[in-house]
Design an enzyme around this catalytic site. Sequence first.
Site: not given
Ligand code: IVH
Length: 664
Positions: A34-35, A82, A110, A112, A114, A167, A219, A284, A308, A402, A405, A420, A425
């Site tokens: 539909v879209y 961060l 929140e 994080k 990637d 992000e 974010y 935060k 992390k 190598c 070569c 090598c 090469c």
């Molecule tokens: S806050 C001033 N919130 O993680 C701080 N960062 O080193 C602003 N990232 O490069 C970052 N999810 O790209 C924040 N929910 C989230 C995030 C987030 C991913 C990334 C961000 C930054 C790195 C923090």
Amino acid sequence: MNEIEARIVQLNKLLKTYGHAYYVLDQPMVADGVYDQLMQELIALEADNPSLIFPDSPTQRVGGEVLSRFTKVTHDTPMLSLSNAFNEQDLREFDRKVREQVGTVSYVCELKIDGLAISLKYKDGLFVQGATRGDGTTGELITENLRTIHAIPLRLKDELTLEVRGEAYMPKVSFERLNAQRKANEEELFANPRNAAAGSLRQLDPKIAAKRHLSTFIYAIGGDGESYGIASHSAMLSYLGEQGLPLNPEYRKCQTIEEVIAFVTQWTASRNDLAYEIDGIVIKVDRYDQQEELGYTAKSPRWAIAYKFPAEEVTTTLLAIDLTVGRTGVVTPTAILAPVQVAGTTVQRASLHNEDLIKEKDIRIGDRVIIRKAGDIIPQVVDVIVAERPADSVPYEMPKNCPVCESELVRIEDEVALRCVNPKCFAQIAESIKHFVSRNAMNIDSLGERAVEQLLTAGLIHDVADLYELNKEDVMALERFGEKSADKLLAAVEASKTNSLERLLVGLGIRHIGEKAAQILAANFETMDSLMQATEEQLVTIFEIGDKMAESLVAYFANEGAREVIEHLRAVGVNMVYTGRPLAKESEQDGIFANKTIVLTGKLTQLTRSEAKAKIEELGGTVTGSVSKKTDIVVAGEDAGSKLTKAEQLGIEVWTEQKLLEQL
Ligand code: IVH
């Protein structure tokens, strides 16, 4: 409004609602068919009525014009990173320090994501500019690529002028699909969704980004949140969500560090259930006034921390060891693995580093091995399960010759690597040409790895200078090249002739000379000739050029083969002069604003903001967006608001625009 116009307006509205439901809320309202049908109808109507194509029409996401290069942009306020926490103790320590300074707090936790950090600017409600984080101060404009991301609204609910940060990421399914496709086309695979997202947004042709199915979570607001009359991060998130911006739904407000730790524990266990990769949890401080009180270190805010996740480990079987020869002849072993899921993606290759590691751990083909993958890092083989070793297994022997070569490999003193040393090469030549054309060197992006290999095999090129002697017939004889792609390639080769000297220096692949050194050398010597004549003593007088670099440069330019290539490049018309920004003038170091941080606020009448900024920077100052204790001067134009009030509270020097002009 006539009937057609009304229908176009209606289609815009419908498609936007359906798109938002699908891409932002993840709750589709209609079937895909539909879209698509409505979209086709709008495309057709717009084709007949081009004056009715609105800037935020959903049709404007397909990818516009191809750029020749990305423009750099200075962020209004730096995009910080961060500091990290790796365990519970680090989190408790963070909480202790925060409470010590500001008393009772609430946190927002929140995911994080990637991906890669982006900045989006809206003017009067319309999406007008998108940029990468870059080095935090300066990023690259990727507006057209970001426009292709459906989750990013092209228009906000209200006519707001603001900057948001978030992000951009590639969902796991899109990543797997993209890599499967690339494999079928014998193209190099992306190591992880983050690299794939970054690679997609770095394309000069937005049509490529449009095909990559990226998404985004916002974010934060850029700049000072309080100036919007909003008192906390969580309230800001709600506000941004109401404006149609995509928020990650999994954030949670926590009152205690115990709740934070519970949130972290929960997501450590269930991160793989998400449709996208996360590499941690961001914590935060919620209230903006408390954030400000906590302030910043040079690199990161003291009011937030990134937890992390620990690296994930899995076991699999080592099927084979692949050996590749790099540009400098170093032979690198790579583990070929039985495919296994780690951190949400399939891994089939892992790094083995070098011969020493293989020997030390006695890694053998057929072994059960432990693979570790942490965030962006290439998976590593960390150990062998000796107990599960097959009875007939034999220790692995690195070859004596190598793999490309067949000349004898040597182990250079003080180095762990096997090399090598045959300059003819094939692998080394191919890799050095690939390096020459790469993005950070001569940036001939239409010349892929396979094409380089084919050109070499066909004897059409022998070194990098030969690229400039190619003609259309040569290129069209290659697999997968038609007339159009051949023209495109030759145009890219031609265009690279005018690159500034530092790109050529990077491209030549001189040992120890990376992008930064190349930039410094090019800016200081200005021409290839004067650089070639420089002695080691002269070179080391330049700040940031060390002994190793100087030695390597002199040795490189003394080499007859290298000189021949340079002369050949010169003969075919490759620029050998620095055309970049001149070295900082004395005024920048000794200028009246040297080491001063200045905030511009309110309306300036005689200068534009960017003119004022440029002039201040010319005189050594830094212009930032928010007022803090570190601010030296606030220049207040007409109708200056909260920033002026804050400057007064903090006792910061306040200038009128007139005073600024006088000083300039
Ligand atoms: S806050 C001033 N919130 O993680 C701080 N960062 O080193 C602003 N990232 O490069 C970052 N999810 O790209 C924040 N929910 C989230 C995030 C987030 C991913 C990334 C961000 C930054 C790195 C923090």
